[in-house]
Design an enzyme around this catalytic site. Structure first.
Site, PDB file in Angstrom:
ATOM      1  N   HIS A   1      47.515  27.605  40.534  1.00 49.41           N
ATOM      2  CA  HIS A   1      45.955  28.485  40.403  1.00 49.41           C
ATOM      3  C   HIS A   1      46.407  29.905  40.586  1.00 49.41           C
ATOM      4  O   HIS A   1      45.776  30.795  41.409  1.00 49.41           O
ATOM      5  CB  HIS A   1      45.347  28.117  41.675  1.00 49.41           C
ATOM      6  CG  HIS A   1      44.413  26.657  41.219  1.00 49.41           C
ATOM      7  ND1 HIS A   1      43.623  26.381  40.548  1.00 49.41           N
ATOM      8  CD2 HIS A   1      44.608  25.465  42.140  1.00 49.41           C
ATOM      9  CE1 HIS A   1      43.335  25.174  40.616  1.00 49.41           C
ATOM     10  NE2 HIS A   1      43.846  24.571  41.527  1.00 49.41           N
TER      11      HIS A   1
ATOM     12  N   HIS B   1      41.376  22.087  35.587  1.00 46.04           N
ATOM     13  CA  HIS B   1      41.015  23.338  35.422  1.00 46.04           C
ATOM     14  C   HIS B   1      41.367  23.891  33.931  1.00 46.04           C
ATOM     15  O   HIS B   1      40.675  24.850  33.507  1.00 46.04           O
ATOM     16  CB  HIS B   1      41.604  24.284  36.518  1.00 46.04           C
ATOM     17  CG  HIS B   1      40.813  24.230  37.908  1.00 46.04           C
ATOM     18  ND1 HIS B   1      39.639  25.076  37.980  1.00 46.04           N
ATOM     19  CD2 HIS B   1      40.882  23.281  38.797  1.00 46.04           C
ATOM     20  CE1 HIS B   1      39.253  24.695  39.203  1.00 46.04           C
ATOM     21  NE2 HIS B   1      39.801  23.721  39.690  1.00 46.04           N
TER      22      HIS B   1
ATOM     23  N   HIS C   1      47.727  14.319  36.898  1.00 40.89           N
ATOM     24  CA  HIS C   1      47.166  15.452  37.637  1.00 40.89           C
ATOM     25  C   HIS C   1      46.187  14.897  38.532  1.00 40.89           C
ATOM     26  O   HIS C   1      46.594  15.284  39.870  1.00 40.89           O
ATOM     27  CB  HIS C   1      46.401  16.209  36.895  1.00 40.89           C
ATOM     28  CG  HIS C   1      45.488  17.525  37.575  1.00 40.89           C
ATOM     29  ND1 HIS C   1      46.260  18.418  38.299  1.00 40.89           N
ATOM     30  CD2 HIS C   1      44.246  17.607  38.201  1.00 40.89           C
ATOM     31  CE1 HIS C   1      45.547  19.330  38.856  1.00 40.89           C
ATOM     32  NE2 HIS C   1      44.254  18.762  38.733  1.00 40.89           N
TER      33      HIS C   1
END
Length: 413
Positions: A112, A186, A257
């Site tokens: 992230h 994401h 994921h």
């Protein structure tokens, strides 16, 4: 700084107008998001800006890798039946599904946009060294690194991390290793044009990567439009993520994921990888329509990228645990895997395992944009008896060492 800007333009292309030529309509959501950032007067600090620029200059290494050299040699699969219900994709640009590692496997969770934690994780996994001048060198030999996705969002340095990992992949392959990134939810959000979790610094990074100047960053409509152009299907960064698997099998360890269910394997994990890649590349169907992503990859809470059945830190009831572990056993059996490694859901107690060590959860919320927790990585090392040894590598107070004893694995010194 001017030199870095020239390097950015040189690595990406000659003119930002090339990036802006395709899209004519920017999603209203992106405009509102960036407008709110500007109204609040937030911007990335100078340190992060320098990190972004330094990371983006590595792109030349990424572009020099040919598709043929971008995958490890696949194991001999003669006589092995594909798990896909449709013929295996033969597009040379498709990401790999099955690869072989001769040495260690190091798994890194969600990053992230936190470049510092990314570097720390790679150092902790003993695959890189960093000089006093900040030069990164691959020292992992034939180690295979698998990053579980979600490099994007919540942090300011996204492209810098992508380029760092791509650069290390080039260096690792010279030694028989490799570095893989998976696509997380994401990544798919950004390719869909959903920028709700993008920070001002990440907007700035993508704009600078595209060739805009620092003065251009004041024009939030231009900055948002540039990001949309880069990440939309067929955009430069979307095509970069098309190189990432959605599900990757390294030896007998499966990486996904969010999770892996029997329905995903029945659909075909090679097929999932191929279809996600085709969507991100902006490929066309035979009828001329654009390729769409498979629902089982990113469509809902049961998809590979979004599923939390196995990534929740604790099961609510023994009944839930039994059925989740049973489904995992079925999925692993179909791909001849012994364990599944997942990210997606931050584990407040650190890396942990469940279902008799068949699922390992390694998202520890390390990014400063998530929980800013201490870095932890997972190591899977071959043993002489043929059984892999799984070890959590972390730097924690001695009071936490009992967790490793419960799992039957070793802690880093």
């Amino acid at each position: 700084m001017a030199l870095m800007h020239r390097q950015l333009r040189g690595h990406h292309g000659s003119d930002v107008r090339t990036v802006l030529a395709a899209p004519t309509v920017l999603p209203r959501r992106a405009c509102r998001q960036l407008a709110s950032y500007q109204a609040a007067g937030r911007a990335s600090n100078r340190r992060h800006l320098l990190q972004q620029l330094a990371g983006a200059t590595l792109l030349v290494h990424t572009q020099s890798v040919s598709p043929a050299s971008a995958t490890l040699a696949a194991p001999d699969r003669a006589g092995e039946v594909s798990t896909s219900t449709s013929p295996r994709g033969n597009n040379a640009l498709d990401p790999p599904t099955y690869v072989t590692a001769t040495g260690r496997i190091v798994a890194v969770g969600d990053l992230h946009g936190d470049l510092d934690k990314a570097v720390e994780a790679l150092k902790m996994g003993q695959v890189i060294s960093v000089s006093d001048e900040g030069e990164v060198t691959w020292v992992g030999g034939d180690t295979v690194v698998v990053q579980l996705g979600d490099v994007l969002d919540r942090g300011d340095v996204e492209i810098g991390i992508v380029n760092l990992l791509r650069y290390l992949d080039v260096e690792a392959r010279k030694c028989g290793g490799a570095v893989y990134m998976l696509n997380g939810n994401h990544e798919s959000l950004n390719v869909c044009g959903d920028f709700r979790y993008v920070t001002p610094g990440a907007f700035a990074e993508s704009a600078l990567y595209a060739g805009l100047s620092e003065s251009d960053l004041k024009d939030w409509q231009l900055v948002a439009k540039v990001r949309y152009s880069l990440f939309k299907p067929g955009g430069d960064l979307a095509k970069e993520f098309a190189r990432n698997p959605t599900v990757l099998v390294v030896n007998d360890t499966v990486f996904a994921h969010g999770g892996l269910l029997p329905t995903h394997v029945e659909y075909g994990i090679e097929r999932l990888n191929s279809e996600v890649a085709a969507w991100m590349r902006g490929d066309q169907q035979p009828d001329g329509s654009k390729c769409t992503p498979p629902f089982l990859a990113m469509g809902d809470a049961n998809s590979v990228m979004w599923n939390r059945t196995l990534s929740k830190e604790r099961f609510a009831t023994p009944y839930e645990r039994y059925h989740a572990c049973r489904a995992l056993q079925q999925a692993l059996a179909k791909v001849r895997g012994k364990r599944l490694v997942v990210g997606h859901t931050p584990q407040l107690g650190g890396v942990n395992c469940e279902c008799e060590n068949q699922v390992w959860r390694i998202d520890v919320g390390m990014s400063y944009g998530v929980l800013n927790r201490p870095v932890q990585v997972l190591e899977i090392a071959p043993c002489e008896d043929g059984e892999a040894k799984v070890r959590i590598i972390r730097n924690t107070p001695s009071s936490m060492s009992s967790i490793d004893d419960d799992f039957g694995v070793d802690s880093a010194p």
